[in-house]
Design a protein around this motif. Structure first.
Motif, PDB file in Angstrom:
ATOM      1  N   PHE A 157      40.159  45.104  42.452  1.00 26.68           N
ATOM      2  CA  PHE A 157      40.364  43.767  43.006  1.00 26.68           C
ATOM      3  C   PHE A 157      40.848  43.875  44.448  1.00 26.68           C
ATOM      4  O   PHE A 157      41.714  44.702  44.767  1.00 26.68           O
ATOM      5  CB  PHE A 157      41.394  42.990  42.173  1.00 26.68           C
ATOM      6  CG  PHE A 157      40.862  42.492  40.867  1.00 26.68           C
ATOM      7  CD1 PHE A 157      40.089  41.345  40.810  1.00 26.68           C
ATOM      8  CD2 PHE A 157      41.141  43.170  39.691  1.00 26.68           C
ATOM      9  CE1 PHE A 157      39.601  40.879  39.611  1.00 26.68           C
ATOM     10  CE2 PHE A 157      40.658  42.715  38.483  1.00 26.68           C
ATOM     11  CZ  PHE A 157      39.885  41.563  38.440  1.00 26.68           C
ATOM     12  N   GLN A 158      40.284  43.053  45.283  1.00 26.93           N
ATOM     13  CA  GLN A 158      40.748  42.998  46.667  1.00 26.93           C
ATOM     14  C   GLN A 158      42.023  42.175  46.789  1.00 26.93           C
ATOM     15  O   GLN A 158      42.817  42.393  47.696  1.00 26.93           O
ATOM     16  CB  GLN A 158      39.648  42.379  47.543  1.00 26.93           C
ATOM     17  CG  GLN A 158      38.344  43.168  47.538  1.00 26.93           C
ATOM     18  CD  GLN A 158      38.523  44.578  48.035  1.00 26.93           C
ATOM     19  OE1 GLN A 158      39.253  44.826  49.007  1.00 26.93           O
ATOM     20  NE2 GLN A 158      37.872  45.528  47.374  1.00 26.93           N
ATOM     21  N   GLU A 205      47.070  33.826  44.520  1.00 28.98           N
ATOM     22  CA  GLU A 205      46.606  35.141  44.060  1.00 28.98           C
ATOM     23  C   GLU A 205      45.656  35.017  42.878  1.00 28.98           C
ATOM     24  O   GLU A 205      44.615  35.695  42.825  1.00 28.98           O
ATOM     25  CB  GLU A 205      47.824  36.000  43.680  1.00 28.98           C
ATOM     26  CG  GLU A 205      48.679  36.393  44.882  1.00 28.98           C
ATOM     27  CD  GLU A 205      49.988  37.029  44.472  1.00 28.98           C
ATOM     28  OE1 GLU A 205      50.696  37.556  45.336  1.00 28.98           O
ATOM     29  OE2 GLU A 205      50.299  37.012  43.262  1.00 28.98           O
ATOM     30  N   LEU A 206      45.997  34.147  41.943  1.00 30.08           N
ATOM     31  CA  LEU A 206      45.109  33.942  40.798  1.00 30.08           C
ATOM     32  C   LEU A 206      43.762  33.359  41.233  1.00 30.08           C
ATOM     33  O   LEU A 206      42.711  33.718  40.689  1.00 30.08           O
ATOM     34  CB  LEU A 206      45.777  33.016  39.773  1.00 30.08           C
ATOM     35  CG  LEU A 206      46.968  33.599  39.012  1.00 30.08           C
ATOM     36  CD1 LEU A 206      47.566  32.559  38.078  1.00 30.08           C
ATOM     37  CD2 LEU A 206      46.535  34.837  38.211  1.00 30.08           C
ATOM     38  N   PHE A 207      43.797  32.463  42.217  1.00 30.91           N
ATOM     39  CA  PHE A 207      42.556  31.900  42.738  1.00 30.91           C
ATOM     40  C   PHE A 207      41.673  32.997  43.335  1.00 30.91           C
ATOM     41  O   PHE A 207      40.464  33.042  43.116  1.00 30.91           O
ATOM     42  CB  PHE A 207      42.880  30.835  43.784  1.00 30.91           C
ATOM     43  CG  PHE A 207      41.650  30.227  44.396  1.00 30.91           C
ATOM     44  CD1 PHE A 207      40.920  29.273  43.721  1.00 30.91           C
ATOM     45  CD2 PHE A 207      41.233  30.632  45.665  1.00 30.91           C
ATOM     46  CE1 PHE A 207      39.784  28.716  44.291  1.00 30.91           C
ATOM     47  CE2 PHE A 207      40.100  30.074  46.242  1.00 30.91           C
ATOM     48  CZ  PHE A 207      39.373  29.119  45.545  1.00 30.91           C
ATOM     49  N   GLY A 208      42.314  33.908  44.094  1.00 31.40           N
ATOM     50  CA  GLY A 208      41.549  35.020  44.669  1.00 31.40           C
ATOM     51  C   GLY A 208      40.964  35.925  43.589  1.00 31.40           C
ATOM     52  O   GLY A 208      39.809  36.366  43.677  1.00 31.40           O
ATOM     53  N   VAL A 209      41.755  36.191  42.549  1.00 29.59           N
ATOM     54  CA  VAL A 209      41.265  37.043  41.457  1.00 29.59           C
ATOM     55  C   VAL A 209      40.086  36.378  40.743  1.00 29.59           C
ATOM     56  O   VAL A 209      39.080  37.026  40.426  1.00 29.59           O
ATOM     57  CB  VAL A 209      42.416  37.341  40.463  1.00 29.59           C
ATOM     58  CG1 VAL A 209      41.880  37.995  39.209  1.00 29.59           C
ATOM     59  CG2 VAL A 209      43.460  38.238  41.118  1.00 29.59           C
ATOM     60  N   LEU A 243      36.334  37.769  40.294  1.00 27.95           N
ATOM     61  CA  LEU A 243      35.709  37.886  38.983  1.00 27.95           C
ATOM     62  C   LEU A 243      34.377  37.131  38.937  1.00 27.95           C
ATOM     63  O   LEU A 243      33.402  37.596  38.326  1.00 27.95           O
ATOM     64  CB  LEU A 243      36.655  37.346  37.904  1.00 27.95           C
ATOM     65  CG  LEU A 243      37.854  38.218  37.558  1.00 27.95           C
ATOM     66  CD1 LEU A 243      38.747  37.503  36.554  1.00 27.95           C
ATOM     67  CD2 LEU A 243      37.398  39.555  36.970  1.00 27.95           C
ATOM     68  N   GLN A 244      34.338  35.982  39.576  1.00 26.49           N
ATOM     69  CA  GLN A 244      33.095  35.207  39.605  1.00 26.49           C
ATOM     70  C   GLN A 244      31.986  35.999  40.294  1.00 26.49           C
ATOM     71  O   GLN A 244      30.848  36.054  39.806  1.00 26.49           O
ATOM     72  CB  GLN A 244      33.331  33.885  40.331  1.00 26.49           C
ATOM     73  CG  GLN A 244      32.096  32.991  40.366  1.00 26.49           C
ATOM     74  CD  GLN A 244      32.376  31.682  41.087  1.00 26.49           C
ATOM     75  OE1 GLN A 244      33.467  31.472  41.597  1.00 26.49           O
ATOM     76  NE2 GLN A 244      31.395  30.812  41.135  1.00 26.49           N
ATOM     77  N   VAL A 245      32.313  36.618  41.427  1.00 28.53           N
ATOM     78  CA  VAL A 245      31.318  37.412  42.148  1.00 28.53           C
ATOM     79  C   VAL A 245      30.871  38.602  41.299  1.00 28.53           C
ATOM     80  O   VAL A 245      29.666  38.900  41.192  1.00 28.53           O
ATOM     81  CB  VAL A 245      31.893  37.888  43.496  1.00 28.53           C
ATOM     82  CG1 VAL A 245      30.928  38.850  44.183  1.00 28.53           C
ATOM     83  CG2 VAL A 245      32.181  36.694  44.391  1.00 28.53           C
ATOM     84  N   LYS A 246      31.833  39.265  40.648  1.00 33.44           N
ATOM     85  CA  LYS A 246      31.496  40.446  39.846  1.00 33.44           C
ATOM     86  C   LYS A 246      30.663  40.055  38.626  1.00 33.44           C
ATOM     87  O   LYS A 246      29.664  40.719  38.304  1.00 33.44           O
ATOM     88  CB  LYS A 246      32.792  41.140  39.383  1.00 33.44           C
ATOM     89  CG  LYS A 246      32.569  42.458  38.680  1.00 33.44           C
ATOM     90  CD  LYS A 246      31.975  43.476  39.609  1.00 33.44           C
ATOM     91  CE  LYS A 246      31.840  44.827  38.935  1.00 33.44           C
ATOM     92  NZ  LYS A 246      31.212  45.837  39.831  1.00 33.44           N
ATOM     93  N   ILE A 247      31.048  38.986  37.938  1.00 31.95           N
ATOM     94  CA  ILE A 247      30.303  38.553  36.749  1.00 31.95           C
ATOM     95  C   ILE A 247      28.902  38.092  37.131  1.00 31.95           C
ATOM     96  O   ILE A 247      27.932  38.346  36.406  1.00 31.95           O
ATOM     97  CB  ILE A 247      31.082  37.442  36.019  1.00 31.95           C
ATOM     98  CG1 ILE A 247      32.374  38.019  35.428  1.00 31.95           C
ATOM     99  CG2 ILE A 247      30.244  36.824  34.921  1.00 31.95           C
ATOM    100  CD1 ILE A 247      33.291  36.979  34.842  1.00 31.95           C
TER     101      ILE A 247
END
Length: 259
Positions: free
Chosen positions: A62-63, A135-139, A143-147
């Motif tokens: 995670f970035q 931070e949760l928004f960034g995570v 995750l959206q990009v990865k999925i």
């Protein structure tokens, strides 16, 4: 002096995992040192092959950094003001501070100080919640990009699997239809064969009846030629009713009438 080899920056990977955790795990499990070396050597040899290099896919990282602990978000509040109960007609009420009474001014200032500390604690909590939300928004975005990337890789495989499954179902259906058609064809052929056998049996019965009739002499004779003067006498086989003698009538006649 430790027997453990010095670990360099470029550590050998065993199937994508650094070698030292594997070695430590085997040692902690009670595996002998020679066996540890043998297991590790076989694993490295298998993944290396003959002159092949192993490409290790880096893990997803995670970035957005979400720390497990945030000391700045800890809240420590202890109330400093405690109010004793006043007694009517006994307790001296005064504004200033004396050796026996702190006075209302100091009491109210103590309340103000506690309220200020509460406000600071609320600001700290609010800021930490805001930061955690970011931070949760960034995570979630990562995750959206990865999925999405995984979906793009999985969709062709999914479509291929569905196409294969559809083809297998169609093939199975065609095989079933073919078997049913073959079964119907076999039944129709069997029915035709039975009908032909019945027709042959009927023809055989007719032929046998005709032969039997001919052998038994049941064939009607040729019609007799008509009676004529030319064929009277010896040429005739049968006599007609007109030529038959009147024997019966003469026998029943009264003899007296004849005399």
């Amino acid at each position: 002096m430790s027997d453990e080899p010095e670990r360099t920056g470029e550590e050998q990977l065993v199937h994508g995992v650094p070698a030292h955790p594997i070695v430590d795990a085997l040692r902690s499990a009670g595996v002998a040192e020679d066996d540890v070396v043998a297991v590790l050597g076989r694993a490295i040899a298998r993944q290396s092959g003959a002159g092949l290099t192993t490409t290790v896919t880096p893990p997803f990282v995670f970035q957005t950094t979400v720390p497990q602990v945030a000391p700045q978000c800890e809240v420590h509040f202890e109330p400093s003001f405690t109010h004793p109960d006043f007694v009517d007609g006994v307790t001296v009420v005064q504004a200033g501070e004396t050796p026996t009474e702190i006075g209302f001014n100091r009491r109210f200032h103590a309340i103000e100080d506690d309220l200020a500390d509460i406000a600071d604690a609320l600001r700290t909590v609010s800021n930490c919640m805001k930061e955690l939300r970011l931070e949760l928004f960034g995570v979630v975005q990562e995750l959206q990009v990865k999925i999405t990337a995984l979906d793009r890789r999985i969709d062709p495989l999914k479509d291929k699997a569905e196409t294969k499954e559809t083809k297998e179902k169609e093939k199975e259906k065609e095989g079933k239809d073919t078997k049913e058609k073959e079964g119907k064809d076999d039944k129709e052929k069997e029915k035709e064969i039975k009908e032909k056998e019945k027709d042959k049996e009927k023809e055989g019965e007719k032929d046998g009846s005709k032969e039997f009739t001919e052998l038994a002499g049941a064939v009607p004779p040729d019609p007799l030629p008509p009676a004529s003067e030319e064929n009277e006498g010896g040429d005739r086989t049968f006599i007609s009713l007109a030529d038959r003698p009147d024997v019966g009538r003469n026998a029943l006649a009264d003899p007296e009438e004849d005399s």
